[in-house]
Structure formats: C-alpha cells, structure tokens
Design an enzyme around this catalytic site. Structure first.
Site, PDB file in Angstrom:
ATOM      1  N   CYS A 156      40.492  88.306  66.658  1.00  0.00           N
ATOM      2  CA  CYS A 156      39.853  89.763  65.858  1.00  0.00           C
ATOM      3  C   CYS A 156      40.993  90.866  66.339  1.00  0.00           C
ATOM      4  CB  CYS A 156      38.720  90.023  65.971  1.00  0.00           C
ATOM      5  SG  CYS A 156      37.523  88.833  65.300  1.00  0.00           S
TER       6      CYS A 156
HETATM    7  N1  COA Z   1      18.618  84.319  57.942  1.00  0.00           N
HETATM    8  C1  COA Z   1      17.516  84.586  58.410  1.00  0.00           C
HETATM    9  N2  COA Z   1      17.121  84.618  59.535  1.00  0.00           N
HETATM   10  C2  COA Z   1      17.933  84.255  60.454  1.00  0.00           C
HETATM   11  C3  COA Z   1      19.146  83.871  60.218  1.00  0.00           C
HETATM   12  C4  COA Z   1      19.666  83.822  58.872  1.00  0.00           C
HETATM   13  N3  COA Z   1      20.738  83.486  58.535  1.00  0.00           N
HETATM   14  N4  COA Z   1      19.934  83.643  61.333  1.00  0.00           N
HETATM   15  C5  COA Z   1      19.167  84.006  62.415  1.00  0.00           C
HETATM   16  N5  COA Z   1      17.929  84.240  62.003  1.00  0.00           N
HETATM   17  C6  COA Z   1      16.564  84.486  62.637  1.00  0.00           C
HETATM   18  C7  COA Z   1      16.706  83.833  64.049  1.00  0.00           C
HETATM   19  O1  COA Z   1      16.160  82.368  63.919  1.00  0.00           O
HETATM   20  C8  COA Z   1      15.744  84.752  64.888  1.00  0.00           C
HETATM   21  O2  COA Z   1      14.448  84.394  64.438  1.00  0.00           O
HETATM   22  P1  COA Z   1      13.416  84.240  65.795  1.00  0.00           P
HETATM   23  O3  COA Z   1      13.536  85.793  66.143  1.00  0.00           O
HETATM   24  O4  COA Z   1      12.081  83.988  64.892  1.00  0.00           O
HETATM   25  O5  COA Z   1      13.848  83.284  66.913  1.00  0.00           O
HETATM   26  C9  COA Z   1      16.311  85.992  64.239  1.00  0.00           C
HETATM   27  O6  COA Z   1      16.601  85.772  63.065  1.00  0.00           O
HETATM   28  C10 COA Z   1      17.155  86.858  65.456  1.00  0.00           C
HETATM   29  O7  COA Z   1      18.256  86.050  65.544  1.00  0.00           O
HETATM   30  P2  COA Z   1      19.440  86.480  66.278  1.00  0.00           P
HETATM   31  O8  COA Z   1      20.603  85.676  66.345  1.00  0.00           O
HETATM   32  O9  COA Z   1      18.939  86.939  67.686  1.00  0.00           O
HETATM   33  O10 COA Z   1      19.886  87.863  65.439  1.00  0.00           O
HETATM   34  P3  COA Z   1      20.612  89.025  65.902  1.00  0.00           P
HETATM   35  O11 COA Z   1      19.843  90.079  65.493  1.00  0.00           O
HETATM   36  O12 COA Z   1      21.274  88.885  67.089  1.00  0.00           O
HETATM   37  O13 COA Z   1      21.963  89.032  64.884  1.00  0.00           O
HETATM   38  C11 COA Z   1      24.267  88.484  64.855  1.00  0.00           C
HETATM   39  C12 COA Z   1      22.874  87.858  64.815  1.00  0.00           C
HETATM   40  C13 COA Z   1      25.316  87.235  64.779  1.00  0.00           C
HETATM   41  C14 COA Z   1      24.559  89.218  63.450  1.00  0.00           C
HETATM   42  C15 COA Z   1      24.461  89.377  66.025  1.00  0.00           C
HETATM   43  O14 COA Z   1      24.218  88.883  67.216  1.00  0.00           O
HETATM   44  C16 COA Z   1      25.891  89.845  66.062  1.00  0.00           C
HETATM   45  O15 COA Z   1      26.732  90.441  65.054  1.00  0.00           O
HETATM   46  N6  COA Z   1      26.589  90.095  67.256  1.00  0.00           N
HETATM   47  C17 COA Z   1      28.058  90.246  67.363  1.00  0.00           C
HETATM   48  C18 COA Z   1      28.876  89.087  67.217  1.00  0.00           C
HETATM   49  C19 COA Z   1      30.074  89.239  66.385  1.00  0.00           C
HETATM   50  O16 COA Z   1      30.289  90.292  65.964  1.00  0.00           O
HETATM   51  N7  COA Z   1      31.090  88.271  66.441  1.00  0.00           N
HETATM   52  C20 COA Z   1      32.322  88.347  65.929  1.00  0.00           C
HETATM   53  C21 COA Z   1      33.040  88.828  67.102  1.00  0.00           C
HETATM   54  S1  COA Z   1      34.746  89.314  66.422  1.00  0.00           S
END
Ligand code: COA
Length: 375
Positions: A156
């Site tokens: 990225c």
């Molecule tokens: N639809 C519905 N629910 C979902 C889901 C989806 N597609 N994906 C995950 N969930 C659920 C999970 O199961 C979890 O449920 P639980 O609380 O019952 O266990 C909940 O949502 C939270 O999941 P989590 O993975 O902890 O979400 P988050 O709030 O951390 O968001 C990202 C996930 C990936 C969006 C976030 O962590 C992020 O953007 N991180 C930065 C990563 C990034 O930008 N990477 C690229 C780098 S260039």
C-alpha cells in the site's frame, strides 16, 4: 539547490461498480451453499459453519460503501468468486499496463509535459501481473518514452516510496523527470470467500508526473515536494504468500494464505500510532507547525483508522475537506488510495498551502510526502 515538483496526476476508474449489498448477497449465497454441502462435517465439528456477512457491518467497520472493479460477474459467481479477466496475448497490452496507460496519459496531459522530457517510468503497486518483462517497460513502450523503466512493490505504500525514489533520482541529477504509475487490480488478491476481508478492496490506476522545478509557474496545479520520509518495520499482520515458488510446494497451492490475509485488529492498533508519530516527526524536522498544514491526503484503508490518525496529529477530529475520504466510493485501492484523494481533492488548496500525502500498509511500510502548492 534542485527543486522538484509534482506537475500532474491522472486517474483511471473502472466502469463496473460493486456495492456492499451486491457483494454481501453473493457472499451469503455462497455461505448457504457451503453449509448445505458440508452439513455432515459441520455436525461432527470437523469444519466450522460459515457465518453470513452484512453491509451494515462493512460500512461501520471500514467506511466502504462500494468499489469499482475490472470484472464483477466473476466475483459475484458463487462458484468462482474472483474477477474473470481475459488472458492477454503476448502482443497485447497486459491488464495492468492497459489501465496504467490511461491514467498516465491523463497525468502527462495535466502536467503539460512533452513526452521527450520524461526520462523514466516507475510502476509502483502491490501486485504485479508477471515477474518480467516489467509492466513499467511495457507502459514506457506504449507511451514512446525514452530512458528506462522498472517495477517496484512496497504494497500500500508503493506510491510514496515511488515518489521518494523519483525525487532522489532527480536530486542526484540522473534524470530530469519521471512518470509513476500505480495500477491496482486489488480484486485479484482478495479472498472473496473470507468474511473478515471480502469487502476491503477495489480496482483503480493512478499516475503522477514528477519533474525538476526550474521556474515557478504563475498559475498551475503543481506542487513542490518539500520533503519525503519513509519507514518500514517487519510484520506478519498483513501478508500474501503467493509467489513463483508456490508450485514447488504443491500442498500449499490454492490455499487461503496465497491471497491477502490480515490480522485487522492488530494492524489497526499498531499502525495508527506509528503513522501519526512519523507524520509529526517529519513535520517537526522540517520546522512546520501542524496548524500550517491545510490538507492530509491519507492512505485509504479504513475510515476509522484515518479519523484516528488525524485526531492524533491535530488533537481533534479532522473535517472531510482537511482529510478527504474516497474509500466510501473506491474502497481500499492499496498504493493508489492517497493519490486518488490528492488528485480529486487538491482543488481546495491555494498558492503556498502545505499538505501531506501519506501511505501505510503491509511490511509494515509508511511513507510521507510534504508538498506546497505552486502557482
Ligand atoms: N459481516 C458481519 N460481521 C462480521 C464481518 C462481516 N463481514 N466480519 C467480521 N464480523 C464480525 C466478527 O465476527 C466479530 O464478531 P464478534 O464480536 O461476535 O466476534 C465482529 O464483527 C468484529 O470483528 P473484527 O474483525 O474485530 O472487526 P473490526 O471492528 O476490527 O473491523 C477491520 C475489521 C478489518 C475492518 C478492521 O480491523 C480494520 O480495518 N483494520 C485495519 C486493517 C487494514 O486497514 N488493513 C489494510 C492495510 S493497508
């Protein structure tokens, strides 16, 4: 002292829009099919039942509402779930070169530079279509540019690393100017069967012309590059194991680790403070007060991440004018994200306004560029 400017930018946006609802409907159909097909194994606990995705979660967790893609039908086909792209013949432009050339032509036109004055082409992106010959050389050939070209990949952060590479080459006197192209078919490395990340990426290409600044233009959309700063630190939290040795280890071929995978929570926690402190240190080193920065064109990975980075730097929430967001429309487009934000939103800047272009991502890698509007 040699002064250097960004004299033009370009953007290629694919025709097909894929909304969260379309993506989620198809993912959820795949989940139903998978769970029925594997009913017995799920009952015995041999494999886990898949959970459905939701548009509400996606928008809340990432800020993404839709993305542009090079092919939508393949992604939405639950038996395929990846973009379906026609294989290019060796005498045709490759997929990346084709979109890159469109963005490049726009950047060259906006820079109002003669092709003969461009000495180099760099393709800086996350995923290269083939190992060789370089996509950059293919683009160089398509545009009739003399000199040299090469590909580079810093995930990225490829664009900001590309900008510093060109900046240093112009400073050293080895070239007068260069074209950087960031073609990203991120849908090709995305695991559309993975609920945690199937919504993250989109496709796009951006391009930037960087050249020596000899005369300050009186009225133009050019930006002097005042300083650049790069930083890397190894992390396995964003990774893709796809590579030329895969077929030498047949057991791993086609496994999920050969596509983008991440530990999103860790990335969020570790990268946000690092990006904020790198930007602050870079401004301090250049004796620039944060209050003198008029815009921040940040990498577009996650809206919550960008909001927090801006808050750490400013001490308060940033407006969307100050830190523009394009990922609601484009999703994460890897190296191109901060360049799209800059290309589409730099019209709010006035003569002598200072701004930053910052990227962050796998590696980890972070790059920051301080620019000042000329003309
Ligand atoms: N639809 C519905 N629910 C979902 C889901 C989806 N597609 N994906 C995950 N969930 C659920 C999970 O199961 C979890 O449920 P639980 O609380 O019952 O266990 C909940 O949502 C939270 O999941 P989590 O993975 O902890 O979400 P988050 O709030 O951390 O968001 C990202 C996930 C990936 C969006 C976030 O962590 C992020 O953007 N991180 C930065 C990563 C990034 O930008 N990477 C690229 C780098 S260039």
């Amino acid at each position: 002292m040699t002064r250097i400017q960004i004299s033009g930018t370009g953007l290629f946006t694919p025709k097909e829009i894929l909304t969260n609802d379309e993506l989620v409907n198809s993912y959820n159909k795949f989940v139903d099919e998978f769970n029925i097909e594997n009913e017995d194994k799920i009952k015995t606990g041999e494999i886990e039942e898949l959970q459905k995705s939701s548009s509400e979660f996606i928008e809340k967790a990432s800020g993404v509402k839709a993305r542009y893609v090079q092919n939508k039908s393949g992604i939405l086909d639950t038996k395929f779930m990846r973009p379906l792209l026609r294989e290019r013949k060796e005498d045709e432009l490759s997929n990346l070169a084709e979109m890159g050339v469109i963005a490049a032509k726009q950047a060259i036109e906006n820079a109002n530079i003669d092709i003969e004055k461009i000495d180099a082409v760099i393709v800086a992106c996350s995923n290269l279509e083939r190992p060789y010959p370089a996509i950059a050389i293919e683009i160089q050939n398509a545009l009739n540019i003399e000199g040299f070209a090469f590909d580079m990949n810093v995930a990225c952060s490829s664009a900001t690393f590309g900008i510093q590479t060109i900046y240093d080459m112009i400073k050293s006197g080895s070239i007068r100017s260069a074209l950087m192209v960031n073609p990203e078919i991120c849908s090709g490395h995305l695991n559309f069967k993975d609920r945690d990340c199937h919504f993250i990426f989109g496709d796009v290409a951006t391009a930037v012309v960087i050249e020596e600044l000899k005369e300050v233009p009186s009225n133009s959309n050019s930006y002097e590059i005042l300083s650049t700063k790069l930083y890397t630190q190894f992390s396995n939290n964003i990774r893709n194991n796809y590579g030329f040795l895969n077929s030498s280890s047949p057991d791993g071929v086609g496994k999920a680790d050969k596509l983008f995978h991440q530990n999103g929570r860790q990335v969020f926690k570790e990268v946000v403070p690092k990006v904020a402190s790198l930007i602050k240190e870079h401004l301090e080193k250049n004796s620039i007060e944060v209050t003198n920065i008029k815009a921040m064109y940040l990498h577009q990975a996650n809206e919550n991440m960008n909001r927090l980075i801006s808050k750490y730097i400013l001490g308060h929430e940033a407006s969307r004018d100050f830190a523009p967001i394009v990922l609601d429309e484009y999703a994460n487009t890897s190296s191109a994200g901060s360049i799209i934000a800059f290309h589409k939103h730099n019209n709010s800047l006035k003569k002598d306004d200072l701004a930053i272009i910052c990227s962050f991502g796998a590696g980890y890698s972070i790059g920051n560029v301080i620019v000042r509007k000329l003309g």
